[in-house]
Design an enzyme around this catalytic site. Structure first.
Site, PDB file in Angstrom:
ATOM      1  N   LYS A  43       0.683  -1.399   0.214  1.00  0.00           N
ATOM      2  CA  LYS A  43       0.002  -0.064  -0.157  1.00  0.00           C
ATOM      3  C   LYS A  43       0.913   1.165  -0.018  1.00  0.00           C
ATOM      4  O   LYS A  43       0.446   2.497  -0.165  1.00  0.00           O
ATOM      5  CB  LYS A  43      -0.962   0.001   1.314  1.00  0.00           C
ATOM      6  CG  LYS A  43      -1.759  -1.038   1.259  1.00  0.00           C
ATOM      7  CD  LYS A  43      -2.538  -0.728   2.846  1.00  0.00           C
ATOM      8  CE  LYS A  43      -3.328  -2.204   3.365  1.00  0.00           C
ATOM      9  NZ  LYS A  43      -3.748  -2.395   4.706  1.00  0.00           N
ATOM     10  N   GLY A  44       2.291   1.055   0.186  1.00  0.00           N
ATOM     11  CA  GLY A  44       2.904   2.192   0.684  1.00  0.00           C
ATOM     12  C   GLY A  44       3.063   3.149  -0.331  1.00  0.00           C
ATOM     13  O   GLY A  44       3.622   4.419  -0.029  1.00  0.00           O
ATOM     14  N   GLU A  99       7.517   2.418  -6.407  1.00  0.00           N
ATOM     15  CA  GLU A  99       7.845   1.963  -4.974  1.00  0.00           C
ATOM     16  C   GLU A  99       7.733   3.160  -4.058  1.00  0.00           C
ATOM     17  O   GLU A  99       8.233   4.258  -4.557  1.00  0.00           O
ATOM     18  CB  GLU A  99       9.047   1.163  -4.985  1.00  0.00           C
ATOM     19  CG  GLU A  99       9.003  -0.328  -5.293  1.00  0.00           C
ATOM     20  CD  GLU A  99       8.320  -1.292  -4.216  1.00  0.00           C
ATOM     21  OE1 GLU A  99       7.702  -0.710  -3.083  1.00  0.00           O
ATOM     22  OE2 GLU A  99       8.698  -2.316  -4.144  1.00  0.00           O
ATOM     23  N   ASP A 100       7.602   2.659  -2.911  1.00  0.00           N
ATOM     24  CA  ASP A 100       7.536   3.719  -1.791  1.00  0.00           C
ATOM     25  C   ASP A 100       9.167   3.589  -1.156  1.00  0.00           C
ATOM     26  O   ASP A 100       9.826   4.632  -0.981  1.00  0.00           O
ATOM     27  CB  ASP A 100       6.809   3.445  -0.552  1.00  0.00           C
ATOM     28  CG  ASP A 100       6.610   2.095  -0.018  1.00  0.00           C
ATOM     29  OD1 ASP A 100       7.150   1.310  -0.844  1.00  0.00           O
ATOM     30  OD2 ASP A 100       6.144   2.062   0.798  1.00  0.00           O
ATOM     31  N   ASP A 103      14.184  -1.495   0.344  1.00  0.00           N
ATOM     32  CA  ASP A 103      15.121  -1.794   1.503  1.00  0.00           C
ATOM     33  C   ASP A 103      16.026  -2.860   1.378  1.00  0.00           C
ATOM     34  O   ASP A 103      17.131  -2.732   0.934  1.00  0.00           O
ATOM     35  CB  ASP A 103      14.121  -1.962   2.756  1.00  0.00           C
ATOM     36  CG  ASP A 103      14.724  -2.171   4.226  1.00  0.00           C
ATOM     37  OD1 ASP A 103      15.578  -1.335   4.470  1.00  0.00           O
ATOM     38  OD2 ASP A 103      14.208  -2.927   5.035  1.00  0.00           O
ATOM     39  N   LYS A 131      17.262   2.690   0.718  1.00  0.00           N
ATOM     40  CA  LYS A 131      17.799   2.373   1.790  1.00  0.00           C
ATOM     41  C   LYS A 131      19.070   1.505   1.479  1.00  0.00           C
ATOM     42  O   LYS A 131      19.255   0.358   1.920  1.00  0.00           O
ATOM     43  CB  LYS A 131      16.883   1.854   2.780  1.00  0.00           C
ATOM     44  CG  LYS A 131      17.251   2.520   4.540  1.00  0.00           C
ATOM     45  CD  LYS A 131      16.553   1.688   5.319  1.00  0.00           C
ATOM     46  CE  LYS A 131      14.995   1.894   5.571  1.00  0.00           C
ATOM     47  NZ  LYS A 131      14.425   1.354   6.780  1.00  0.00           N
ATOM     48  N   PHE A 152      14.081   3.350  10.698  1.00  0.00           N
ATOM     49  CA  PHE A 152      12.908   2.951  10.091  1.00  0.00           C
ATOM     50  C   PHE A 152      12.086   4.319   9.687  1.00  0.00           C
ATOM     51  O   PHE A 152      12.186   5.334  10.687  1.00  0.00           O
ATOM     52  CB  PHE A 152      12.166   2.494  11.192  1.00  0.00           C
ATOM     53  CG  PHE A 152      11.081   1.517  10.489  1.00  0.00           C
ATOM     54  CD1 PHE A 152      11.142   0.506   9.917  1.00  0.00           C
ATOM     55  CD2 PHE A 152       9.657   2.071  10.677  1.00  0.00           C
ATOM     56  CE1 PHE A 152      10.228  -0.318   9.224  1.00  0.00           C
ATOM     57  CE2 PHE A 152       8.636   1.291  10.344  1.00  0.00           C
ATOM     58  CZ  PHE A 152       8.813   0.169   9.384  1.00  0.00           C
ATOM     59  N   ASP A 159       4.001   3.290   6.320  1.00  0.00           N
ATOM     60  CA  ASP A 159       3.743   2.846   7.677  1.00  0.00           C
ATOM     61  C   ASP A 159       4.576   2.182   8.689  1.00  0.00           C
ATOM     62  O   ASP A 159       5.645   1.813   8.250  1.00  0.00           O
ATOM     63  CB  ASP A 159       2.379   1.960   7.503  1.00  0.00           C
ATOM     64  CG  ASP A 159       2.893   0.503   6.936  1.00  0.00           C
ATOM     65  OD1 ASP A 159       3.705   0.364   6.281  1.00  0.00           O
ATOM     66  OD2 ASP A 159       2.342  -0.373   7.518  1.00  0.00           O
TER      67      ASP A 159
HETATM   68  P1  IMP Z   1      12.355  -4.912   1.124  1.00  0.00           P
HETATM   69  O1  IMP Z   1      13.003  -5.034   2.160  1.00  0.00           O
HETATM   70  O2  IMP Z   1      13.259  -3.995   0.320  1.00  0.00           O
HETATM   71  O3  IMP Z   1      11.973  -6.187   0.741  1.00  0.00           O
HETATM   72  O4  IMP Z   1      11.017  -3.887   1.646  1.00  0.00           O
HETATM   73  C1  IMP Z   1       9.910  -4.896   2.021  1.00  0.00           C
HETATM   74  C2  IMP Z   1       8.853  -3.779   2.430  1.00  0.00           C
HETATM   75  O5  IMP Z   1       9.352  -3.371   3.825  1.00  0.00           O
HETATM   76  C3  IMP Z   1       8.679  -2.357   1.727  1.00  0.00           C
HETATM   77  O6  IMP Z   1       8.029  -2.573   0.776  1.00  0.00           O
HETATM   78  C4  IMP Z   1       8.043  -1.567   2.960  1.00  0.00           C
HETATM   79  O7  IMP Z   1       6.726  -1.992   3.073  1.00  0.00           O
HETATM   80  C5  IMP Z   1       8.757  -2.236   4.348  1.00  0.00           C
HETATM   81  N1  IMP Z   1       9.859  -1.314   4.819  1.00  0.00           N
HETATM   82  C6  IMP Z   1      11.058  -1.406   4.589  1.00  0.00           C
HETATM   83  N2  IMP Z   1      11.619  -0.607   5.315  1.00  0.00           N
HETATM   84  C7  IMP Z   1      10.725   0.258   5.765  1.00  0.00           C
HETATM   85  C8  IMP Z   1      10.739   1.571   6.466  1.00  0.00           C
HETATM   86  O8  IMP Z   1      11.686   2.447   6.746  1.00  0.00           O
HETATM   87  N3  IMP Z   1       9.505   2.006   6.815  1.00  0.00           N
HETATM   88  C9  IMP Z   1       8.395   1.323   6.486  1.00  0.00           C
HETATM   89  N4  IMP Z   1       8.302   0.173   5.963  1.00  0.00           N
HETATM   90  C10 IMP Z   1       9.657  -0.311   5.194  1.00  0.00           C
HETATM   91 MG    MG Z   2       6.554  -1.560  -0.349  1.00  0.00          MG
END
Ligand code: IMP
Ligand code: MG
Length: 175
Positions: A43-44, A99-100, A103, A131, A152, A159
């Site tokens: 949803k981000g 994407e939002d 990470d 990140k 975070f 969220d």
């Molecule tokens: P990934 O670790 O790149 O697979 O990210 C997975 C998901 O973790 C992202 O799409 C976000 O929904 C969530 N996420 C990662 N870092 C943050 C953060 O700093 N704040 C909020 N959600 C996060």
């Molecule tokens: Mg996301």
């Protein structure tokens, strides 16, 4: 209940607006003559997409994907599941994923692989935040809003346990 004091402003709404302007200019320039299919990751990315598409004077189409990654509340464990896939046919389209946050890269990389199998004409990624110090899987980012520190973040659609998506700025959430 999370106290307000734990929220520290990281990126103001003005800085976000400027970044959205810049990204929209870059995307408009690169997609002239194309009818791109934008795919928002729920949803981000919902606030970011709403602001971005209103600045894209292109005959674009929009669809959404909803993915879930299992693991601790705040991070991916490496297993991603498609909750709602993309309904619009992707074959032969210029696809731009929105994407939002990238990470560990696990979720985005999974989505890019999933879309690649559907044979788009082109596949690019636009993310509001990145990140990089947390990356476990390489992800090629074509359009980037902000590089953020290893903290975070919440707000502007992003969220923590479904809270804070409605904040107009981006904050770090301190423990
Ligand atoms: P990934 O670790 O790149 O697979 O990210 C997975 C998901 O973790 C992202 O799409 C976000 O929904 C969530 N996420 C990662 N870092 C943050 C953060 O700093 N704040 C909020 N959600 C996060
Ligand atoms: Mg996301």
């Amino acid at each position: 209940m999370v106290l307000q004091q734990q929220l520290k402003i990281l990126i103001s709404r003005d800085e976000i607006a400027k970044a959205v302007d810049r990204l929209a200019r870059e995307i408009r320039r690169d997609y002239q003559g194309s009818q791109p299919l934008l795919i928002g990751v729920l949803k981000g990315s919902f606030v970011f997409i709403a602001d971005l598409v209103r600045q894209l004077d292109l005959p674009l189409e929009l669809d959404f994907a909803n993915l879930a990654s299992y693991g601790a509340a705040r991070e991916s464990c490496g297993k991603v599941r498609v909750i709602q896939g993309v309904k619009t046919p992707v074959k032969g389209r210029d696809v731009l994923v929105i994407e939002d946050i990238v990470d560990t890269g696990i979720t985005t990389s999974f989505l890019l692989d999933y879309l690649k199998k559907k044979k788009p004409a082109s596949l690019k990624l636009c993310t509001l935040t990145d990140k990089p110090c947390r990356r476990r899987v390489p992800v090629p980012i074509d359009y980037l809003g902000f590089t953020v520190p290893n903290k975070f973040i919440v707000g502007y659609g992003i969220d923590c346990g479904e809270k804070f998506r409605n904040l107009p700025d981006i904050y770090t959430l301190e423990e």
